[in-house]
Design a protein around this motif. Structure first.
Motif, PDB file in Angstrom:
ATOM      1  N   SER A 171      -3.314   7.971   9.852  1.00  0.00           N
ATOM      2  CA  SER A 171      -2.039   8.182   9.153  1.00  0.00           C
ATOM      3  C   SER A 171      -2.251   8.596   7.700  1.00  0.00           C
ATOM      4  CB  SER A 171      -1.193   6.912   9.200  1.00  0.00           C
ATOM      5  OG  SER A 171      -0.894   6.603  10.544  1.00  0.00           O
ATOM      6  N   MET A 172      -3.435   8.344   7.178  1.00  0.00           N
ATOM      7  CA  MET A 172      -3.712   8.667   5.778  1.00  0.00           C
ATOM      8  C   MET A 172      -3.815  10.175   5.527  1.00  0.00           C
ATOM      9  SD  MET A 172      -3.443   5.945   4.272  1.00  0.00           S
ATOM     10  CE  MET A 172      -3.290   4.229   4.715  1.00  0.00           C
ATOM     11  N   TYR A 206      -5.324   7.748  -0.675  1.00  0.00           N
ATOM     12  CA  TYR A 206      -4.385   7.086  -1.607  1.00  0.00           C
ATOM     13  C   TYR A 206      -4.902   5.690  -1.950  1.00  0.00           C
ATOM     14  CZ  TYR A 206      -0.506  10.499  -1.136  1.00  0.00           C
ATOM     15  OH  TYR A 206       0.298  11.601  -1.189  1.00  0.00           O
ATOM     16  N   ASP A 207      -5.512   5.047  -0.935  1.00  0.00           N
ATOM     17  CA  ASP A 207      -6.032   3.690  -1.140  1.00  0.00           C
ATOM     18  C   ASP A 207      -7.142   3.661  -2.183  1.00  0.00           C
ATOM     19  OD1 ASP A 207      -4.428   2.312   0.510  1.00  0.00           O
ATOM     20  OD2 ASP A 207      -5.817   2.277   2.215  1.00  0.00           O
ATOM     21  N   ARG A 232       0.864  -1.184   0.000  1.00  0.00           N
ATOM     22  CA  ARG A 232       0.000   0.000   0.000  1.00  0.00           C
ATOM     23  C   ARG A 232       0.897   1.228   0.000  1.00  0.00           C
ATOM     24  NH1 ARG A 232      -2.249   0.890   6.228  1.00  0.00           N
ATOM     25  NH2 ARG A 232      -0.211   1.402   7.101  1.00  0.00           N
ATOM     26  N   ILE A 233       0.331   2.367  -0.339  1.00  0.00           N
ATOM     27  CA  ILE A 233       1.106   3.603  -0.246  1.00  0.00           C
ATOM     28  C   ILE A 233       0.370   4.558   0.682  1.00  0.00           C
ATOM     29  CG2 ILE A 233       2.261   3.343  -2.466  1.00  0.00           C
ATOM     30  CD1 ILE A 233       0.324   5.259  -3.665  1.00  0.00           C
ATOM     31  N   VAL A 234       1.147   5.258   1.496  1.00  0.00           N
ATOM     32  CA  VAL A 234       0.555   6.207   2.444  1.00  0.00           C
ATOM     33  C   VAL A 234       1.244   7.565   2.300  1.00  0.00           C
ATOM     34  CG1 VAL A 234      -0.074   4.407   4.100  1.00  0.00           C
ATOM     35  CG2 VAL A 234       2.099   5.579   4.337  1.00  0.00           C
ATOM     36  N   TRP A 249       2.785  -3.341   8.929  1.00  0.00           N
ATOM     37  CA  TRP A 249       3.202  -2.772   7.643  1.00  0.00           C
ATOM     38  C   TRP A 249       4.651  -2.335   7.752  1.00  0.00           C
ATOM     39  CZ3 TRP A 249       0.209  -2.997   3.364  1.00  0.00           C
ATOM     40  CH2 TRP A 249      -1.154  -3.277   3.545  1.00  0.00           C
TER      41      TRP A 249
END
Lengths: 460, 549
Positions: free
Chosen positions: B29-30, B339-340, A371-373, A396
């Protein structure tokens, strides 16, 4: 249980003796040592016998020691010469091949006096006997014999084989013929280093995805390492404790970068033509000229962008190479590390394409769930940390950084507008896992056993 | 990267809603600040340097009111200035920028004060560049008599009782004796006058960027505060003043501006940026309507307005300094979208993959060397003069050298691979013999390129064992000759690290390509090697040229 002849014979012998050394079994069975070894290993494999190793320290005479036994110790031969009437030191030294030792030892024992180059025997000397020779003959060794190099120590490993309960009880049958399942020794071979092999696998995956390889020098100007990547000159990353600045060669000739320098200056000061308002400070070209060891391989990507023309687009590049940080060395930090860097340059690329390339690469490397955060780098917007999910630990883990280069980075380097997807990904963790290492320094230690015993890596 | 510790209950009371632990550790955190549970109600939040406005529980609550609860962005306002702060020209040389604000009616507690001090300290460390660029002072106003003056004075000229002291000290003594003076005195090193903020009665409020007067120390009983920010950049001072004073407003305070040098501070007016929705759609790859874009901007506490030409004008609040370009707004929209939730596309640029020629050739060399029975070594690029030159008994011929190495062990870039392979033999001296290692990798050489140094690819090989000598290295050269079809022309030579008479230079097509030889007794002793060692090092580019033509 069916056993090949030698194995059968060894077990039969063990049943009567209970336990014995390989060497003894060799004599009893009349077969060569390696065959007994193999038979014993096979019995152990089948749980019929146990092998225990014992260390035996063995002392034996060296060539020098042998000569003493044959001809007497140098000091005693000296005494014999003097008894025979020879008293000149010079003469004695030429007569004995170890004259200095002889004189030294004889004096130490109080056997002789030397005056004006003449040797005379003392009281003790007249009644002296060659104890050293006698001791060597009787194999009654002392430290002195070792110190004088007369005796040497060898450590032998003895294997003792004993029969297990199962070995006692199981019904066995002797089968004739060659045993194809008996273990053999592994030959010594050449081999790739596991880290390099993994790096090659990563390179191959980028190549398969149609990327062209790029590389660059370890030495770069601050201009390419920082300024071109829109990192302001007072940014903490530029401080001495993070970056290796160079004493030699200390500066780059920034005049050779052409228009790029002025464009980078404008991007920092007021945004120039990039549509940005810039960092708003006075940019210093001298600071940009300072050389550093590249702190990230993104400097190589910046250099590649500076080479491209508009008609080269769209294009994609990768490189796997090392970067440097001024860090204290410990089990998790080294001043050098690998990054797998990539850029895709085009007119109509998007954030979704960035995700697409990352997912494609990582799935080819065996990481199904990534995943990207959101994160932050001065040179990307849509900055994204790439993480993978560790099933066992339910956590993660970071795999690297990625993003889209800001217009303040792209336009001064290219000289025209474009979209650039970029990433700098780690690879060390994969190697650490492959070789089952917990200390990162082991990746550079070249321990023969680790290199030989680490399995080749492919994604599983 | 700055980390702050916050109390979940405090966060929730400022947010106005309870949040599950899962939501904090997964979804929070997103937004671009990484949340991690420490213990009990304590959380550690990692804040990135572009968002100093998130360095307090107050700032985080404000951001998550938009991100989690989709509440409308906060509108802050301030009363007109009643207090003046005048700046004397004497500070221009030492610390030219200043801002001030008054916040009245704040409800404080020990805990809230600790949070504010954390914010102050983190701002000092990050955007404040360890107080050099900005420093913040918080004061209880009760004892003060405005207006205030900011001027530079000689070290002995004024005295006051600094925090954590019982007696009056002049500025020079504070720098020498007070912990904060010792820690931050370097900022004033080159100046003979130091900055102070004083009131009309001549009381010193603060000696920035070092320490405040204990007279103005903030306590849980304090309700009215004066905030000062000094520094070297007006923009950074402005930003820190907004962040600090608005954190107090979040605690129930009313903001009153201060007239600093004739201008009201802090200036709360937002910055305006244009955002082109088509450009956003192209760069993000997201098919969002203009309405959807507006909603996402609002989640990030930004205020969009549609313009006549279908574009957007976005107001960015004064506490955010990270928006330089519409690209930054696009990122905020994508963050709010998640982003997800951006689906990966199928990459579709068609291009053939191409290895660098030198990498392709190196790959072939590695295969040949492995087939000759050698193990591949993987060694450090960073080395030392002792290792590269001293251990080989040769003079220092110059290498890429660092200005600031932490240890001499990693103070230059290797110039040859050979010493690194000797190190591998040293590390394996208790292992089985014979040992054979090779490496194909870069070294750095000084030259007249733009930077003054370039990489050069090398191949090196060593062999060691009881019965090994020159011939065993020579034999592997024959393997290279056989497999590459190149001729290695050996000329007897003398090298300081080889046994005399067992040393040769290698030429390829008349060009210097390296050397081969048996290591001298002294070199073996330097590396504590008990068995003979022979080896060679070759310039890969010279070999490659001969091979390819």
């Amino acid at each position: 249980m069916e056993l090949p002849p030698k194995t059968y014979d060894l077990l039969a012998l063990l049943r009567s003796e209970n336990e014995l050394y390989i060497g003894d079994a060799e004599n009893e069975l009349g077969i060569p040592h390696p065959s007994v070894n193999r038979a014993a290993l096979e019995l152990e494999d089948r749980g019929l016998a146990e092998i225990n190793e014992e260390q035996e320290v063995r002392e034996h005479l060296t060539d020098k020691g042998e000569r003493v036994v044959e001809r007497g110790s140098p000091e005693f031969r000296l005494v014999k010469l003097v008894r025979g009437g020879e008293t000149g030191v010079g003469k004695i030294q030429t007569e004995l091949e170890a004259g200095d030792v002889a004189i030294g030892k004889a004096r130490q024992r109080g056997w002789i006096d030397i005056k004006d180059g003449e040797v005379s025997l003392t009281e003790q000397g007249r009644s002296a006997e060659d104890e050293v020779r006698a001791e060597l003959e009787a194999e009654s060794f002392r430290d002195e014999h070792h110190d004088r190099g007369l005796v040497d120590t060898e450590i032998d490993t003895l294997r003792r084989v004993s029969v297990t309960d199962e070995g006692e009880e199981v019904e066995i049958e002797r089968i004739e013929g060659f045993n194809v399942t008996a273990p053999a020794t592994t030959p010594i071979t050449g081999k790739r280093h596991f880290y390099r092999q993994i790096i090659d696998e990563a390179r191959r995956r980028w190549l398969e995805m149609g990327f062209q390889e790029m590389n660059g020098d370890y030495t770069v100007s601050g201009l390419l390492n920082f300024d071109a990547l829109f990192t302001p000159q007072d940014h903490p990353a530029r401080e001495l404790h993070d970056t290796f600045y160079l004493e030699n060669p200390s500066e780059s000739d920034t005049t050779r970068f052409g228009d790029m320098v002025g464009n980078i200056r404008s991007a920092h000061e007021d945004g120039g033509d990039t549509g940005s308002r810039g960092w708003r400070y006075d940019w210093d070209e001298k600071e940009a000229a300072r050389n550093v060891l590249r702190t990230h391989t993104t400097a190589v990507s910046a250099e590649k962008l500076a080479e491209l023309d508009e008609e080269d687009l769209p294009a994609k590049f990768f490189g796997v190479s090392r970067a440097f940080r001024n860090e204290t060395v410990d089990a998790t930090h080294l001043p050098e590390f690998y990054q797998s860097d990539g850029i895709v340059v085009g007119k109509e690329l998007s954030f979704r394409d960035l995700k697409g390339y990352l997912e494609e690469y990582f799935s080819r490397m065996g990481f199904e769930e990534i995943r990207i955060v959101p994160t932050y780098y001065p040179y990307t917007e849509m900055s994204a940390e790439v993480q993978f999910h560790n099933e066992e630990e339910e956590e993660w883990y970071q795999l690297g950084g990625s993003g889209m280069f800001r217009p303040e980075v792209v336009e001064p380097l290219l000289g025209f507008e474009a979209t650039v997807l970029a990433w700098g990904l780690g690879i060390g963790r994969i190697a650490m896992n492959a070789a089952d290492l917990s200390d990162i320094r082991e990746l550079y230690r070249n321990d023969i056993e680790t290199i030989e015993n680490t399995e080749v890596w492919l994604p599983r | 990267m700055a980390h702050i510790q916050i109390d979940k209950r405090e966060f929730e009371s400022l947010l106005g809603e309870k949040v599950s632990e899962e939501r904090l550790s997964e979804d929070a955190s997103m937004l671009g600040a990484h949340w991690e549970h420490v213990e009990g109600p304590k959380w550690d939040v990692e804040v990135y340097p572009d968002r100093p406005d998130l360095l307090s529980v107050e700032g985080l609550a404000r951001a998550y009111r938009g991100f989690f609860l989709e509440q409308d962005p906060e509108q802050y306002d301030a009363e007109e200035p009643r207090i003046e702060l005048s700046k004397d020209s004497s500070v221009e040389e030492v610390r030219p920028c200043i801002g001030g604000a008054v916040v009245k009616g704040v409800r404080l507690s020990e805990k809230i004060i600790n949070g504010l001090i954390q914010l102050q300290e983190k701002l000092h460390e990050t955007s404040g560049r360890r107080r050099e660029k900005i420093a913040i002072g918080l004061h209880d106003m009760t004892e003060l008599e405005p207006p205030f003056t900011y001027r530079a004075v000689r070290p002995e000229q004024v005295e006051f009782t600094p925090l954590e002291r019982e007696e009056e000290m002049h500025l020079g003594r504070i720098l020498d004796e007070h912990e904060k003076g010792q820690e931050y005195g370097w900022i004033l090193d080159e100046h003979d006058k130091y900055p102070v903020i004083e009131d009309s009665a001549g009381q010193v409020l603060s000696f920035p960027p070092i320490i405040n007067n204990q007279l103005t120390e903030v306590s849980p009983q304090t309700t009215d505060l004066f905030v000062d920010v000094t520094g070297t950049s007006q923009e950074a001072v402005h930003r820190a003043l907004c962040i600090m004073s608005l954190a107090l407003v979040e605690r129930g305070g009313d903001l009153e501006q201060v007239e600093v040098d004739g201008r009201p501070a802090p200036n709360l007016s937002p910055e305006k940026h244009e955002l082109d929705p088509d450009y956003l759609r192209q760069v993000s790859g997201l098919e969002l309507s203009t309405q959807e874009i507006k909603e996402r901007l609002e989640m990030m506490c930004l205020r969009p307005q549609e313009t006549d030409d279908g574009g957007l004008e976005v107001e960015v609040p004064c506490y955010r300094g990270d928006v330089l370009h519409q690209y930054d707004l696009i990122e905020d929209v994508v963050i709010a979208h998640g982003y997800d939730n951006a689906e990966a596309s199928e990459p579709d640029i068609h291009q053939h993959g191409d290895e660098k020629p030198v990498e392709e050739f190196s790959r072939v060399l590695r295969d040949i060397m492995v087939s000759s029975g050698a193990l591949e070594a993987h060694t450090h690029i960073l080395s030392s003069e002792e290792k590269q030159f001293g251990s080989l008994e040769r003079p220092d011929s110059g290498a890429v050298r660092m200005r600031n190495p932490l240890t001499e062990d990693y103070s230059i870039v290797r110039k040859d691979l050979l010493p690194e392979l000797l190190r591998a033999l040293h590390d394996n001296r208790d292992s089985r013999f014979p040992q054979r290692f090779f490496e194909v990798d870069d070294v750095a050489e000084l030259d007249d390129s733009v930077t003054g140094a370039s990489n050069s690819r090398r191949l090196a090989y060593v062999v060691s064992g009881e019965d090994m000598d020159y011939t065993d290295a020579r034999r592997v050269l024959h393997v290279l000759e056989r497999d590459l079809g190149v001729y290695l022309d050996l000329r007897e030579a003398e090298m300081p690290f080889h046994v005399d008479g067992r040393s040769a230079q290698i030429l390829v097509d008349g060009e210097r390509a390296g050397n081969v030889g048996q290591m001298s007794e002294q070199v073996l002793e330097n590396w504590e090697l008990n068995r003979p060692v022979a080896g060679f090092e070759l310039e890969v580019e010279v070999l490659e040229e001969s091979f390819r033509c």
